[in-house]
Design a protein around this motif. Structure first.
Motif, mmCIF file in Angstrom:
data_model
loop_
_atom_site.group_PDB
_atom_site.id
_atom_site.type_symbol
_atom_site.label_atom_id
_atom_site.label_comp_id
_atom_site.label_asym_id
_atom_site.label_seq_id
_atom_site.Cartn_x
_atom_site.Cartn_y
_atom_site.Cartn_z
ATOM 1 N N HIS A 149 0.841 -1.206 0.000
ATOM 2 C CA HIS A 149 0.000 0.000 0.000
ATOM 3 C C HIS A 149 0.874 1.254 0.000
ATOM 4 O O HIS A 149 1.614 1.500 0.950
ATOM 5 C CB HIS A 149 -0.944 0.012 1.204
ATOM 6 C CG HIS A 149 -1.665 1.309 1.401
ATOM 7 N ND1 HIS A 149 -2.518 1.852 0.452
ATOM 8 C CD2 HIS A 149 -1.650 2.203 2.418
ATOM 9 C CE1 HIS A 149 -2.995 3.001 0.899
ATOM 10 N NE2 HIS A 149 -2.479 3.244 2.092
ATOM 11 N N HIS A 165 1.004 5.497 -1.983
ATOM 12 C CA HIS A 165 0.310 6.509 -2.783
ATOM 13 C C HIS A 165 1.281 7.000 -3.864
ATOM 14 O O HIS A 165 1.346 8.192 -4.151
ATOM 15 C CB HIS A 165 -0.177 7.648 -1.898
ATOM 16 C CG HIS A 165 -1.135 7.194 -0.833
ATOM 17 N ND1 HIS A 165 -2.504 7.307 -0.947
ATOM 18 C CD2 HIS A 165 -0.913 6.571 0.361
ATOM 19 C CE1 HIS A 165 -3.082 6.795 0.127
ATOM 20 N NE2 HIS A 165 -2.138 6.343 0.944
ATOM 21 N N TYR A 200 5.646 16.777 3.480
ATOM 22 C CA TYR A 200 4.808 15.591 3.803
ATOM 23 C C TYR A 200 3.815 15.992 4.891
ATOM 24 O O TYR A 200 4.182 16.696 5.837
ATOM 25 C CB TYR A 200 5.761 14.504 4.322
ATOM 26 C CG TYR A 200 5.185 13.145 4.624
ATOM 27 C CD1 TYR A 200 4.098 12.624 3.940
ATOM 28 C CD2 TYR A 200 5.801 12.348 5.597
ATOM 29 C CE1 TYR A 200 3.626 11.336 4.219
ATOM 30 C CE2 TYR A 200 5.340 11.061 5.874
ATOM 31 C CZ TYR A 200 4.244 10.566 5.183
ATOM 32 O OH TYR A 200 3.789 9.301 5.465
ATOM 33 N N HIS A 201 2.590 15.527 4.800
ATOM 34 C CA HIS A 201 1.594 16.046 5.748
ATOM 35 C C HIS A 201 1.930 15.717 7.206
ATOM 36 O O HIS A 201 1.530 16.442 8.113
ATOM 37 C CB HIS A 201 0.167 15.666 5.348
ATOM 38 C CG HIS A 201 -0.221 14.232 5.457
ATOM 39 N ND1 HIS A 201 -0.549 13.645 6.643
ATOM 40 C CD2 HIS A 201 -0.359 13.257 4.516
ATOM 41 C CE1 HIS A 201 -0.889 12.372 6.425
ATOM 42 N NE2 HIS A 201 -0.769 12.105 5.140
ATOM 43 N N TYR A 202 2.688 14.643 7.438
ATOM 44 C CA TYR A 202 3.096 14.354 8.821
ATOM 45 C C TYR A 202 3.940 15.538 9.359
ATOM 46 O O TYR A 202 3.901 15.861 10.540
ATOM 47 C CB TYR A 202 3.936 13.080 8.900
ATOM 48 C CG TYR A 202 3.252 11.757 8.544
ATOM 49 C CD1 TYR A 202 2.136 11.676 7.723
ATOM 50 C CD2 TYR A 202 3.767 10.560 9.040
ATOM 51 C CE1 TYR A 202 1.551 10.448 7.389
ATOM 52 C CE2 TYR A 202 3.192 9.329 8.721
ATOM 53 C CZ TYR A 202 2.088 9.278 7.884
ATOM 54 O OH TYR A 202 1.530 8.060 7.566
ATOM 55 N N ARG A 226 -9.634 2.124 -5.285
ATOM 56 C CA ARG A 226 -9.955 2.735 -3.988
ATOM 57 C C ARG A 226 -11.331 3.390 -4.063
ATOM 58 O O ARG A 226 -11.557 4.264 -4.905
ATOM 59 C CB ARG A 226 -8.865 3.755 -3.664
ATOM 60 C CG ARG A 226 -9.066 4.557 -2.399
ATOM 61 C CD ARG A 226 -8.670 3.800 -1.150
ATOM 62 N NE ARG A 226 -8.806 4.686 -0.013
ATOM 63 C CZ ARG A 226 -7.808 5.050 0.790
ATOM 64 N NH1 ARG A 226 -6.606 4.579 0.625
ATOM 65 N NH2 ARG A 226 -8.034 5.867 1.796
ATOM 66 N N SER A 232 -10.711 3.229 3.219
ATOM 67 C CA SER A 232 -10.377 3.682 4.570
ATOM 68 C C SER A 232 -11.716 3.948 5.236
ATOM 69 O O SER A 232 -12.597 4.592 4.649
ATOM 70 C CB SER A 232 -9.525 4.944 4.468
ATOM 71 O OG SER A 232 -9.722 5.755 5.598
ATOM 72 N N MET A 289 -9.072 -0.418 5.820
ATOM 73 C CA MET A 289 -8.188 0.299 6.747
ATOM 74 C C MET A 289 -9.141 1.051 7.668
ATOM 75 O O MET A 289 -9.810 2.004 7.246
ATOM 76 C CB MET A 289 -7.274 1.228 5.956
ATOM 77 C CG MET A 289 -6.516 0.452 4.884
ATOM 78 S SD MET A 289 -5.202 1.396 4.125
ATOM 79 C CE MET A 289 -6.157 2.554 3.228
ATOM 80 N N TRP A 337 -0.134 1.014 10.304
ATOM 81 C CA TRP A 337 -0.695 2.095 9.493
ATOM 82 C C TRP A 337 -0.481 3.472 10.131
ATOM 83 O O TRP A 337 -0.844 3.674 11.281
ATOM 84 C CB TRP A 337 -2.182 1.795 9.285
ATOM 85 C CG TRP A 337 -2.928 2.734 8.390
ATOM 86 C CD1 TRP A 337 -2.414 3.503 7.398
ATOM 87 C CD2 TRP A 337 -4.335 2.992 8.414
ATOM 88 N NE1 TRP A 337 -3.422 4.217 6.793
ATOM 89 C CE2 TRP A 337 -4.609 3.915 7.391
ATOM 90 C CE3 TRP A 337 -5.403 2.519 9.196
ATOM 91 C CZ2 TRP A 337 -5.903 4.388 7.135
ATOM 92 C CZ3 TRP A 337 -6.679 2.981 8.932
ATOM 93 C CH2 TRP A 337 -6.923 3.902 7.917
ATOM 94 N N TRP A 338 0.107 4.388 9.368
ATOM 95 C CA TRP A 338 0.039 5.834 9.608
ATOM 96 C C TRP A 338 0.598 6.191 10.993
ATOM 97 O O TRP A 338 1.800 6.176 11.176
ATOM 98 C CB TRP A 338 -1.428 6.229 9.454
ATOM 99 C CG TRP A 338 -1.802 7.640 9.166
ATOM 100 C CD1 TRP A 338 -1.064 8.778 9.309
ATOM 101 C CD2 TRP A 338 -3.093 8.060 8.683
ATOM 102 N NE1 TRP A 338 -1.828 9.870 8.947
ATOM 103 C CE2 TRP A 338 -3.055 9.464 8.563
ATOM 104 C CE3 TRP A 338 -4.281 7.384 8.352
ATOM 105 C CZ2 TRP A 338 -4.168 10.207 8.121
ATOM 106 C CZ3 TRP A 338 -5.368 8.115 7.919
ATOM 107 C CH2 TRP A 338 -5.314 9.521 7.803
ATOM 108 N N ASP A 373 3.029 3.015 2.859
ATOM 109 C CA ASP A 373 2.139 4.176 2.782
ATOM 110 C C ASP A 373 2.858 5.394 2.204
ATOM 111 O O ASP A 373 2.410 6.530 2.406
ATOM 112 C CB ASP A 373 1.528 4.518 4.140
ATOM 113 C CG ASP A 373 0.027 4.716 4.036
ATOM 114 O OD1 ASP A 373 -0.422 5.361 3.078
ATOM 115 O OD2 ASP A 373 -0.692 4.215 4.920
ATOM 116 N N ARG A 432 3.761 8.424 0.332
ATOM 117 C CA ARG A 432 3.046 9.380 -0.516
ATOM 118 C C ARG A 432 4.022 10.020 -1.466
ATOM 119 O O ARG A 432 3.645 10.675 -2.426
ATOM 120 C CB ARG A 432 2.449 10.502 0.338
ATOM 121 C CG ARG A 432 1.177 10.106 0.924
ATOM 122 C CD ARG A 432 0.496 11.179 1.717
ATOM 123 N NE ARG A 432 -0.769 10.599 2.042
ATOM 124 C CZ ARG A 432 -1.900 10.840 1.396
ATOM 125 N NH1 ARG A 432 -1.947 11.702 0.423
ATOM 126 N NH2 ARG A 432 -3.004 10.221 1.736
#
Ligand code: RAT
Ligand code: ZN
Length: 433
Positions: free
Chosen positions: A23, A25, A53-55, A180, A233, A270, A337-338, A367, A369
């Motif tokens: 998995h 993106h 990155y959004h994190y 998706r 998700s 997810m 995950w995440w 994951d 991106r």
């Protein structure tokens, strides 16, 4: 074999085992890319993407709050300005010690760059010399990833348009597609509107025609994408059966399950993402909530001819989810995950899963991106998986069992590649209770 020999053997084997990343993106270059000048490319790569990155957007807002830099001002900045802002505050004026920060440093180092630069310019110069297509090969080689699984958002007008105008866009042997379809369960009325616009004869009420037409929509897109599974998700509130969501139950029972059973493909769920608790943060504005494992159990029991890949976002759900997987052969657990993709939690989850499930799960997905993230996500996870395995093999040695290089090789192949690949083979499942 003593512990030091085990350590060497396991690390070497896990490093050398190509990973099938189940998995991400990341996308084939045909979807457009970060440096193609359109600003719309789906394949993101390079230093400005890595740093924004959004994190890391979430992390910079812990340091420079919205009272100092209003969200709309941040989003109005160019990508390079956003990256400069994050680099200055998160990487230079603070120690980049969080997992998302460390990831950028590992990536730079493994690309042969010095992660100590005070500005992003030297990195920008280096990345500007890369060509997207050959850079994919380079990243896959450094990360030792043999296949990248995309996330193909059929409800994105932009992405759908690309598939329609270029049917071969997914045909790149380095990538696999995934259909998706969050909207079909998360927002049925909006999904109906979209399907109707695409020419499918559907209404919000589940007539036989709506069932047939929604199945036709899924089959059309599974064919077009040659998707290896279908993914969603889902919120912490996801329930099956759900007394509050009759259309959701019908969609699952009459549309999704029969379509996937017929094709022998898994449904990847997810579960546990609570969307947009702070919408001003955009992609960084989602959070986690505890989910309901009994709903997964109900699905596995009621649809023995279907296959379910499941990952849950809440740490608190992991033990019960492992126990559920012991009861059903048609349930494959995957990934950390995440918010779980942090060393302490990856380690804990991998131990727990091995103790309850042996080698019959897929311990991680990236994951990613941003393409380059494959490098750090796999570097960090491989080390943890190897360390856990060393402890587990050492316990077997203590029990008098002869652990050999063949055992380690076989386990590495299953965990990092074949459990997922085999599960996706288009054959029906039969749940074993
Ligand atoms: O981990 C992430 O980057 C999330 O934003 C999501 O992409 C999540 O993994 C998802 O696929 O919905
Ligand atoms: Zn994702």
């Amino acid at each position: 074999m003593d512990r030091q020999q085990l350590q060497q053997l396991v690390s070497k084997t896990i490093e050398a085992q190509p990973v099938t990343d189940l998995h991400t993106h990341c996308y084939t270059p045909g979807f457009g890319h970060a440096a193609d000048g359109t600003g719309k490319g789906l394949l993101l790569w390079g230093i400005d993407e890595l740093v924004t990155y959004h994190y890391l957007v979430a992390e910079v807002y812990r340091i420079v709050p919205a009272s100092e830099l209003p969200y709309d001002k941040f989003w109005a900045m160019s990508k390079t300005e956003q990256a400069d802002h994050i680099w200055k505050h998160v990487f230079v004026e603070r120690t980049p010690i969080s997992e998302a920060c460390r990831g950028v440093l590992t990536t730079l180092k493994k690309l042969g760059l010095d992660p100590n630069e005070k500005t992003l310019e030297p990195y920008r110069k280096w990345f500007a010399q890369q060509d997207a297509d050959s850079y994919i090969d380079k990243v896959m080689q450094i990360a030792n990833v043999d296949s990248i699984t995309m996330t193909n958002e059929v409800f994105s007008d932009h992405e759908r348009g690309i598939w329609e105008s270029n049917p071969a866009v997914g045909d790149d042997p380095r990538f696999e597609a995934v259909l998706r379809i969050d909207k079909l369960l998360r927002d049925w009325p909006a999904a109906v509107k979209c399907l109707a616009e695409l020419g499918y004869e559907v209404t919000e009420q589940f007539s036989q025609q709506t069932i047939d037409e929604t199945r036709r929509f899924l089959n059309d897109w599974l064919d077009r994408m040659k998707a290896v599974y279908v993914a969603m998700s889902l919120p912490p509130e996801f329930r099956y059966p759900d007394p509050q969501n009759k259309s959701g139950n019908t969609f699952i029972e009459k549309v999704l399950m029969p379509t996937l059973a017929e094709r022998g493909l898994p449904w990847a769920m997810m579960i546990g993402s609570r969307m947009q608790v702070n919408p001003a943060l955009k992609d960084a504005g989602d959070m986690v909530g505890k989910s309901d494992i009994l709903s997964v159990v109900n699905l596995c029991a009621r649809f023995p001819d279907n296959k379910f890949m499941v990952t849950m976002l809440s740490r608190e759900n992991q033990h019960e989810l492992c126990v559920a997987a012991r009861k059903f052969g048609n349930l494959m657990l995957f990934g950390c995950w995440w918010f779980l993709n942090n060393p302490s939690i990856i380690e804990e989850m991998t131990r727990e899963r091995i103790e309850l499930l042996g080698t019959s799960f897929a311990p991680q997905h990236s994951d990613a991106r941003i393409l380059d993230q494959l490098i750090y996500k796999w570097d960090h996870s491989r080390k943890i998986i190897a360390n856990v395995l060393v402890d587990k093999y050492a316990d077997l040695v203590d029990a008098g069992y002869n652990v050999t290089a063949d055992h380690v090789q076989r386990d590495a192949r299953l965990l990092l590649r074949d459990n997922f690949r085999n599960f996706c083979q288009p054959t029906p499942a039969t749940a074993s209770a």
